[in-house]
Design a protein around this motif. Structure first.
Motif: not given
Length: 215
Positions: A103-105, A111-112, A122-124, A127-130
């Motif tokens: 889900p985070n990836q 975003s990319n 995407d500003p999120n 955080g999702a990558a982390a």
């Protein structure tokens, strides 16, 4: 029934190789490349390479888990503390793939794709990558002890641990729960570097083997 048992073992090993192989690729190879790559190269990788790799990754994880469930049926009468702890770690790892990493990836990939199409990031995404990274590093952390118990099952009680022990189970599950809690809400800490995650995984293997065999 014998053929089903054999096919489950064969499939579990086959899919497990694909899953853990890709896990190590993401953590030991791709991560280093992304840290050194240009922004343009990162965008290209996240829109072309990463989605394909993640497809194989998550389905290899799912099939490893499913064949493991079938295999577990055949060894229910010979369960040990080590087998149960290994099953718990493998199950958590598969859950991390589908419910945390993927889900985070997807947020990072979208975003990319937006950037590649001339839009805004995407500003999120950061955080999702982390979150995806921490879960992936945690799975790598779990991988060595999980594989230890999977192989130890074929080599006698001395390696796989004692028959089901309440103390060993409680201590082992507390350790696993603490590590997974950090994966969901904590920080990478010693798992930040490749060396750190490898050493930590080997140390955890020793700890879990002692817990399974001695408690």
């Amino acid at each position: 029934m014998e053929y089903i048992d054999f096919l489950a073992r064969w499939g579990h090993i086959l899919f497990g190789i694909a899953w853990i192989g890709l896990l190590y690729y993401f953590n030991f190879v791709q991560g280093g490349y992304m840290n050194a790559a240009s922004d343009e190269a990162k965008v290209d990788a996240f829109t072309k390479l990463v989605p394909s790799a993640l497809w194989w990754f998550r389905w290899a994880a799912a099939l490893t888990f499913l064949t493991g469930i079938i295999l577990l049926y055949y060894i229910m009468t010979a369960l040990s503390t080590g087998i149960v702890l290994g099953v718990v770690m493998g199950t958590i790892m598969a859950a991390n793939v589908w419910f945390v990493i993927w889900p985070n990836q997807k947020v990072v990939i979208a975003s990319n794709e937006s950037i590649q199409g001339g839009g805004e990031a995407d500003p999120n995404a950061a955080g999702a990558a982390a979150k995806a990274l921490l879960a992936s590093r945690t799975n790598t952390f779990f991988s060595a002890p999980m594989l230890y118990f999977m192989v130890a099952h074929m080599h006698g009680e001395g390696l796989q641990g004692t028959p089901l022990s309440t103390t060993g189970m409680i201590v082992g599950l507390v350790i696993i729960a603490a590590i997974e809690a950090n994966a969901l809400w904590g920080k990478t800490m010693v798992l930040t570097t490749v060396r750190g995650v490898i050493v930590s995984s080997l140390v955890l293997t020793v700890i879990m083997a002692v817990v399974a065999a001695a408690l």
